[in-house]
Design a protein around this motif. Structure first.
Motif, short mmCIF file in Angstrom:
data_model
loop_
_atom_site.label_atom_id
_atom_site.label_comp_id
_atom_site.label_asym_id
_atom_site.label_seq_id
_atom_site.Cartn_x
_atom_site.Cartn_y
_atom_site.Cartn_z
N ASN A 115 109.69 12.05 43.89
CA ASN A 115 108.88 13.10 44.52
C ASN A 115 108.51 12.74 45.95
O ASN A 115 108.63 13.56 46.86
N ARG A 116 108.08 11.51 46.13
CA ARG A 116 107.66 11.10 47.48
C ARG A 116 108.84 11.07 48.44
O ARG A 116 108.72 11.48 49.59
N LEU A 146 109.85 14.78 49.19
CA LEU A 146 108.88 15.41 50.08
C LEU A 146 108.93 14.82 51.48
O LEU A 146 108.82 15.55 52.47
N ILE A 171 112.25 16.19 53.14
CA ILE A 171 112.12 17.61 53.48
C ILE A 171 111.13 17.78 54.63
O ILE A 171 111.37 18.56 55.56
N GLY A 172 110.01 17.06 54.57
CA GLY A 172 109.02 17.14 55.63
C GLY A 172 109.57 16.68 56.98
O GLY A 172 109.32 17.31 58.01
N TRP A 224 114.56 18.23 38.42
CA TRP A 224 113.34 17.81 39.10
C TRP A 224 112.13 18.57 38.56
O TRP A 224 111.08 17.98 38.33
N GLN A 252 108.77 16.99 36.12
CA GLN A 252 107.36 17.04 36.48
C GLN A 252 106.47 17.13 35.25
O GLN A 252 105.32 16.71 35.27
#
Length: 192
Positions: free
Chosen positions: A6-7, A10, A13-14, A79, A83
């Protein structure tokens, strides 16, 4: 593992969105963008007509596009489903006197805790799940109680005997637990 994925997703993408937004903002303000940037003219478009029609008649184009989109869909679904899974410890790190350390199989400890809990009077069934970190495990317990069981006594015996034995055997300083109790369904008894 899912936290790491997840990190990373993110962060990636960020970073992409931040860079693309920064360049688009710079270009919109009339600032100079690097010469290697593909869209450095005010009249450039993202996809020209020639680029849109370039691969259309190639035999390999549509299968590759469909396969890539299917792969993206499968990864996105994986994904999303990941979660909702709770992390389960596969092993616990145990401190040993020789400082080498050892590991204890998490499923084995879960089975032992379940069997000891079910051996208690008034417990019809038990489910145990180890969570937390391998050096600081936690336990989640679901106890199915029989109608005659006293919940306070059952919980007290479980924490003072079963959990204490597991904590002592594994050499843990602390072994936090969350217990959920439920009573089996039963019919009312007739009195004559």
């Amino acid at each position: 593992m899912i936290r790491t994925v997840n990190r990373l997703l993110l962060a990636l993408i960020g970073l992409i969105l931040f860079c693309a937004g920064g360049v688009a903002m710079a270009r919109g303000q009339g600032w100079a963008v690097p010469s290697w940037w593909p869209y450095n003219s005010p009249h450039d478009v993202l996809l020209s007509r020639a680029n849109r029609l370039r691969w259309r008649n190639e035999d390999w184009w549509w299968p590759v596009v469909i396969a890539a989109l299917a792969l993206i869909l499968v990864l996105a679904l994986w994904w999303l489903l990941a979660q909702f899974r709770r992390a389960r410890l596969s092993e616990i790190a145990i401190n040993t006197p020789d400082e080498d350390g050892a590991t204890l199989n998490g499923k084995a400890l879960e089975r032992v805790l379940e069997s000891e809990a079910e051996a208690q009077d008034g417990v019809a069934g038990a489910r145990v799940r180890l969570t937390g970190h391998r050096t600081a495990p936690e336990v989640r317990v679901r106890l199915l109680l029989e109608p005659h069981a006293a919940p306070a006594d059952t919980l007290n015996h479980f924490s003072s005997q079963v959990l204490a034995n597991a904590r002592h055997s594994a050499g843990l300083a602390a072994f936090p637990a969350e217990a959920r109790l439920r009573v089996t369904k039963h019919h009312a008894e007739q009195v004559t």
